[in-house]
Design an enzyme around this catalytic site. Structure first.
Site, PDB file in Angstrom:
ATOM      1  N   HIS A 116     -66.751 -16.906  72.595  1.00 33.48           N
ATOM      2  CA  HIS A 116     -66.044 -17.082  71.335  1.00 33.48           C
ATOM      3  C   HIS A 116     -67.048 -17.205  70.194  1.00 33.48           C
ATOM      4  O   HIS A 116     -68.017 -17.951  70.290  1.00 33.48           O
ATOM      5  CB  HIS A 116     -65.193 -18.360  71.370  1.00 33.48           C
ATOM      6  CG  HIS A 116     -63.969 -18.231  72.211  1.00 33.48           C
ATOM      7  ND1 HIS A 116     -63.311 -19.314  72.747  1.00 33.48           N
ATOM      8  CD2 HIS A 116     -63.273 -17.145  72.631  1.00 33.48           C
ATOM      9  CE1 HIS A 116     -62.270 -18.902  73.435  1.00 33.48           C
ATOM     10  NE2 HIS A 116     -62.234 -17.592  73.381  1.00 33.48           N
ATOM     11  N   HIS A 134     -55.687 -13.482  82.308  1.00 36.10           N
ATOM     12  CA  HIS A 134     -56.078 -14.436  81.263  1.00 36.10           C
ATOM     13  C   HIS A 134     -55.819 -15.881  81.696  1.00 36.10           C
ATOM     14  O   HIS A 134     -56.483 -16.803  81.233  1.00 36.10           O
ATOM     15  CB  HIS A 134     -55.297 -14.137  79.976  1.00 36.10           C
ATOM     16  CG  HIS A 134     -55.983 -14.643  78.744  1.00 36.10           C
ATOM     17  ND1 HIS A 134     -57.096 -14.049  78.208  1.00 36.10           N
ATOM     18  CD2 HIS A 134     -55.712 -15.712  77.948  1.00 36.10           C
ATOM     19  CE1 HIS A 134     -57.489 -14.724  77.133  1.00 36.10           C
ATOM     20  NE2 HIS A 134     -56.668 -15.722  76.958  1.00 36.10           N
ATOM     21  N   ARG A 181     -58.906 -17.228  83.233  1.00 34.26           N
ATOM     22  CA  ARG A 181     -59.894 -17.545  82.192  1.00 34.26           C
ATOM     23  C   ARG A 181     -59.554 -18.873  81.522  1.00 34.26           C
ATOM     24  O   ARG A 181     -60.427 -19.714  81.297  1.00 34.26           O
ATOM     25  CB  ARG A 181     -59.910 -16.405  81.173  1.00 34.26           C
ATOM     26  CG  ARG A 181     -60.799 -16.606  79.953  1.00 34.26           C
ATOM     27  CD  ARG A 181     -60.842 -15.298  79.173  1.00 34.26           C
ATOM     28  NE  ARG A 181     -61.258 -15.438  77.787  1.00 34.26           N
ATOM     29  CZ  ARG A 181     -62.521 -15.416  77.376  1.00 34.26           C
ATOM     30  NH1 ARG A 181     -63.495 -15.306  78.245  1.00 34.26           N
ATOM     31  NH2 ARG A 181     -62.816 -15.501  76.083  1.00 34.26           N
ATOM     32  N   TYR A 194     -57.830 -22.671  72.137  1.00 38.13           N
ATOM     33  CA  TYR A 194     -57.620 -21.992  73.413  1.00 38.13           C
ATOM     34  C   TYR A 194     -57.579 -22.967  74.590  1.00 38.13           C
ATOM     35  O   TYR A 194     -56.827 -22.802  75.528  1.00 38.13           O
ATOM     36  CB  TYR A 194     -58.762 -21.001  73.593  1.00 38.13           C
ATOM     37  CG  TYR A 194     -58.758 -20.214  74.866  1.00 38.13           C
ATOM     38  CD1 TYR A 194     -58.014 -19.057  74.969  1.00 38.13           C
ATOM     39  CD2 TYR A 194     -59.518 -20.609  75.960  1.00 38.13           C
ATOM     40  CE1 TYR A 194     -58.024 -18.309  76.124  1.00 38.13           C
ATOM     41  CE2 TYR A 194     -59.536 -19.872  77.116  1.00 38.13           C
ATOM     42  CZ  TYR A 194     -58.785 -18.718  77.188  1.00 38.13           C
ATOM     43  OH  TYR A 194     -58.804 -17.986  78.342  1.00 38.13           O
ATOM     44  N   LYS A 204     -66.103  -8.607  73.539  1.00 38.80           N
ATOM     45  CA  LYS A 204     -65.498  -7.951  72.377  1.00 38.80           C
ATOM     46  C   LYS A 204     -66.580  -7.479  71.413  1.00 38.80           C
ATOM     47  O   LYS A 204     -67.562  -8.170  71.189  1.00 38.80           O
ATOM     48  CB  LYS A 204     -64.547  -8.919  71.660  1.00 38.80           C
ATOM     49  CG  LYS A 204     -63.266  -9.206  72.433  1.00 38.80           C
ATOM     50  CD  LYS A 204     -62.326 -10.071  71.615  1.00 38.80           C
ATOM     51  CE  LYS A 204     -60.991 -10.249  72.309  1.00 38.80           C
ATOM     52  NZ  LYS A 204     -60.054 -11.070  71.515  1.00 38.80           N
ATOM     53  N   ARG A 239     -62.807 -12.128  80.595  1.00 43.66           N
ATOM     54  CA  ARG A 239     -61.625 -11.362  80.201  1.00 43.66           C
ATOM     55  C   ARG A 239     -61.439 -10.243  81.224  1.00 43.66           C
ATOM     56  O   ARG A 239     -62.402  -9.820  81.882  1.00 43.66           O
ATOM     57  CB  ARG A 239     -61.809 -10.751  78.810  1.00 43.66           C
ATOM     58  CG  ARG A 239     -62.063 -11.758  77.694  1.00 43.66           C
ATOM     59  CD  ARG A 239     -62.307 -11.021  76.376  1.00 43.66           C
ATOM     60  NE  ARG A 239     -62.494 -11.948  75.265  1.00 43.66           N
ATOM     61  CZ  ARG A 239     -63.684 -12.354  74.815  1.00 43.66           C
ATOM     62  NH1 ARG A 239     -64.787 -11.908  75.393  1.00 43.66           N
ATOM     63  NH2 ARG A 239     -63.774 -13.195  73.801  1.00 43.66           N
TER      64      ARG A 239
END
Length: 298
Positions: A270, A244, A247, A279, A172, A148
């Site tokens: 994830h 993005h 990615r 995704y 995250k 990211r």
């Protein structure tokens, strides 16, 4: 309880209890702030504890005229989370957003760059300029590691485990993972760190940050977006791309070349395999090839 206090409590809950990142907390807060602005604009004097489903439904009807279905769905989801927090803390008996449905939206996947387009993007970098080596190292890292944008700008020198062939990535919620790094990418990072970075006047608190701007501070998300947009223009790539996109291209190219979806999930960071399935863009030709190669009745 007024709206300001409720929002501050919610932000603390997201940070301390949920361990969410500053960017995620800002996004969740933005949804609540939209509701607060609406109530102030229409002089509706009601607290977070007393607001009704009908009043919230009217707010949704109003914003539906101003934003698209995807944005509307995100706001509804954000408000459901906020009122779930109030229920969890015993401020309310029930969530007034519970029966408010989000609009149906299709899956929107970002554009994917082909391998040739990735090469064109990187070839468009002007290596005669001091930031050229840095920008090449950044793009190679984004694409070859599937990071990211926040992960690449926060990458630290102490996160580079090149002898083992990995980098440590903080994703995250400050969750860390180790991602394999290709030899070619290691080479470009080394070139930047050995020949360019030593000439940058590193500012306090940025001594360990890998990628620096000319003033010796960390790069911003906006700067990475600008770099990629300008390179796309120079390379003649007319797709709408962002960090993005690299990615997404990383995950798509791995999958198309036969990589295991679970391995891709771990590298992307994830939590759920479902996120990875949504995704990663899987085209029909790839599915056909998988069937022909692996099914016993092929």
């Amino acid at each position: 309880m007024n709206w300001k206090n409720a929002l501050v409590d919610y932000q603390q809950y997201l940070r301390i209890e949920r361990g969410l990142s500053a960017n995620t907390i800002t996004n969740y807060s933005f949804d609540v702030e939209k509701l607060i602005s609406y109530l102030e604009e229409h002089e509706i004097h009601v607290s977070p504890i007393k607001i009704t489903e009908e009043e919230l439904q009217q707010f949704i009807y109003t914003i539906a005229k101003k934003v698209n279905a995807r944005s509307q769905s995100r706001i509804i989801s954000g408000l459901k989370g906020f009122f779930n927090f109030l229920v969890f803390e015993d401020y309310r008996k029930q969530n007034p957003m519970e029966l408010i449905e989000s609009p149906r939206i299709g899956r929107k996947l970002p554009d994917t760059l082909s391998i040739e387009e990735i090469d064109k993007l990187i070839a468009a970098i002007d290596l005669s300029r001091p930031e050229g080596e840095r920008n090449r190292a950044i793009l190679e890292t984004l694409y070859s590691c599937g990071l990211r944008v926040s992960e690449v700008i926060n990458l630290q020198l102490s996160d580079l485990f090149f002898e083992e062939g990995f980098i440590k990535v903080t994703g995250k919620g400050d969750k860390q993972r180790f991602v394999p790094i290709a030899e070619e990418t290691r080479k470009y990072i080394d070139l930047y760190c050995d020949h360019v970075r030593p000439h940058v006047p590193v500012q306090k608190d940025y001594e360990d940050t890998v990628f620096l701007n000319r003033r010796g501070k960390g790069l911003t998300r906006a700067m990475i977006f600008t770099i990629i947009r300008r390179l796309a223009e120079a390379a003649g790539i007319h797709k709408k791309i962002s960090p993005h996109t690299l990615r997404h291209s990383f995950a798509t190219h791995l999958l198309e070349n036969g990589a295991d979806l679970r391995a891709i999930q771990q590298m992307l960071g994830h939590e759920s395999i479902t996120t990875t399935e949504i995704y990663v863009h899987m085209d029909r030709s790839h599915l056909k090839n998988v069937m022909e190669q692996y099914h016993p009745r092929r």
